[in-house]
Write a protein that holds these residues in place. Structure first.
Motif, PDB file in Angstrom:
ATOM      1  N   GLN A  36       0.821  -1.207   0.000  1.00 26.31           N
ATOM      2  CA  GLN A  36       0.000   0.000   0.000  1.00 26.31           C
ATOM      3  C   GLN A  36       0.861   1.265   0.000  1.00 26.31           C
ATOM      4  N   ASN A  37       1.888   1.284   0.847  1.00 28.80           N
ATOM      5  CA  ASN A  37       2.733   2.472   0.924  1.00 28.80           C
ATOM      6  C   ASN A  37       3.481   2.714  -0.386  1.00 28.80           C
ATOM      7  N   LEU A  38       3.948   1.613  -0.996  1.00 19.61           N
ATOM      8  CA  LEU A  38       4.665   1.756  -2.261  1.00 19.61           C
ATOM      9  C   LEU A  38       3.749   2.311  -3.348  1.00 19.61           C
ATOM     10  N   VAL A  39       2.533   1.779  -3.416  1.00 21.80           N
ATOM     11  CA  VAL A  39       1.567   2.266  -4.414  1.00 21.80           C
ATOM     12  C   VAL A  39       1.226   3.726  -4.155  1.00 21.80           C
ATOM     13  N   LYS A  40       1.064   4.074  -2.876  1.00 21.61           N
ATOM     14  CA  LYS A  40       0.764   5.467  -2.521  1.00 21.61           C
ATOM     15  C   LYS A  40       1.899   6.390  -2.935  1.00 21.61           C
ATOM     16  N   ASP A  41       3.149   5.958  -2.692  1.00 19.62           N
ATOM     17  CA  ASP A  41       4.301   6.783  -3.068  1.00 19.62           C
ATOM     18  C   ASP A  41       4.361   6.991  -4.579  1.00 19.62           C
ATOM     19  N   VAL A  42       4.136   5.923  -5.335  1.00 15.32           N
ATOM     20  CA  VAL A  42       4.223   6.006  -6.795  1.00 15.32           C
ATOM     21  C   VAL A  42       3.116   6.898  -7.354  1.00 15.32           C
ATOM     22  N   ILE A  43       1.902   6.731  -6.845  1.00 14.33           N
ATOM     23  CA  ILE A  43       0.783   7.545  -7.347  1.00 14.33           C
ATOM     24  C   ILE A  43       1.017   9.021  -7.021  1.00 14.33           C
ATOM     25  N   THR A  44       1.446   9.304  -5.781  1.00 16.27           N
ATOM     26  CA  THR A  44       1.717  10.693  -5.407  1.00 16.27           C
ATOM     27  C   THR A  44       2.848  11.268  -6.239  1.00 16.27           C
ATOM     28  N   GLY A  45       3.904  10.464  -6.480  1.00 11.50           N
ATOM     29  CA  GLY A  45       5.013  10.928  -7.317  1.00 11.50           C
ATOM     30  C   GLY A  45       4.571  11.240  -8.731  1.00 11.50           C
ATOM     31  N   PHE A  46       3.658  10.424  -9.262  1.00 11.33           N
ATOM     32  CA  PHE A  46       3.154  10.687 -10.608  1.00 11.33           C
ATOM     33  C   PHE A  46       2.428  12.022 -10.664  1.00 11.33           C
TER      34      PHE A  46
END
Length: 259
Positions: free
Chosen positions: A89-99
């Motif tokens: 979840q944290n990894l997906v959150k980081d990637v989406i926010t970075g995008f």
């Protein structure tokens, strides 16, 4: 049918890649500030996402033509995707926010920003983390998912102000005239100033000094250096004009017994 699906998918991928490339080139030529690294990252990201998605669809269509039942396969892929989503979840959150940081152009490499308790110059923007270097040299690596609010100090011009203290005995009009002439002289030789500094007038009446405020509009994040130069030059000009800059004094009284 399999050949048509395969070549049709390849053709569609090439068309999409070419369209993305043209959009990124047009964006790079835009008159507004565009970060080259961010533009390249967005192009590669969009290219990879669309390419992998289309390749997955083409594989499913080919398997359908070969007689495979796609429903169990799709259901299994859904369960696996759900498990991966819960576990990262944290990894997906980081990637989406970075995008979205890249897509919305919230800040660029080289900008001075503040997020939470961290303030400094952006060294690198990735899909998962952002690196910020503060003025003492430390590099803070911040997961993009924890970036909830950002203050960007590099988008607009910055305004520096200095308070010049003169003695009550000094001629205020003369002091303001000397300060204005000195500031105008510094403006002619300093490229970081956007326009000539303004002498606003008497800012405060202190216990032993009259405070005169000066403001200077500068290029982003250059006002610190400009203020230091103005302070030095104004000090020299006031000394040359015989205008006293007050400083704390202590008067000692000696009491004699019997007096």
């Amino acid at each position: 049918k399999i050949a048509v699906i395969w070549f049709g998918g390849r053709l569609l991928i090439k068309l999409i890649n070419r369209t993305i490339q043209r959009v990124m080139e047009h964006r790079a030529k835009h008159p507004e500030k565009v970060d080259v690294r961010r533009n390249r990252t967005l192009g590669k990201l969009a290219n990879n996402v669309l390419t992998y998605s289309l390749q997955f669809i083409v594989i499913l269509l080919i398997l359908g033509q070969l007689g495979f039942n796609l429903l169990p396969l799709l259901a299994g892929a859904g369960v696996i995707g759900l498990a991966i989503g819960f576990g990262a979840q944290n990894l997906v959150k980081d990637v989406i926010t970075g995008f979205f940081i890249l897509f919305e152009d919230q800040f660029a490499v080289g900008d001075v920003i503040q997020t939470g308790n961290f303030r400094g110059t952006v060294e690198e923007i990735g899909l998962r983390v952002t690196k910020i270097r503060n003025w003492t040299g430390e590099v803070h690596i911040i997961p993009n998912g924890s970036i909830t609010d950002v203050t960007n100090f590099s988008l607009n011009n910055s305004v520096g102000f200095i308070d010049v203290s003169v003695a009550y005995e000094a001629d205020i009009d003369q002091a303001m005239r000397v300060i204005k002439e000195t500031a105008a002289s510094v403006y002619k030789t300093n490229d970081n100033m956007v326009k000539e500094p303004e002498v606003l007038g008497v800012q405060a009446l202190g216990q032993s000094e009259v405070v005169i405020r000066v403001t200077a509009e500068c290029k982003p994040q250059t006002h610190f250096g400009v203020c230091r130069i103005l302070n030095a030059e104004i000090k020299k000009a006031l000394d040359a004009a015989g205008i006293e800059i007050p400083y704390p004094r202590i008067v000692a009284l000696s009491r004699t017994e019997g007096v």
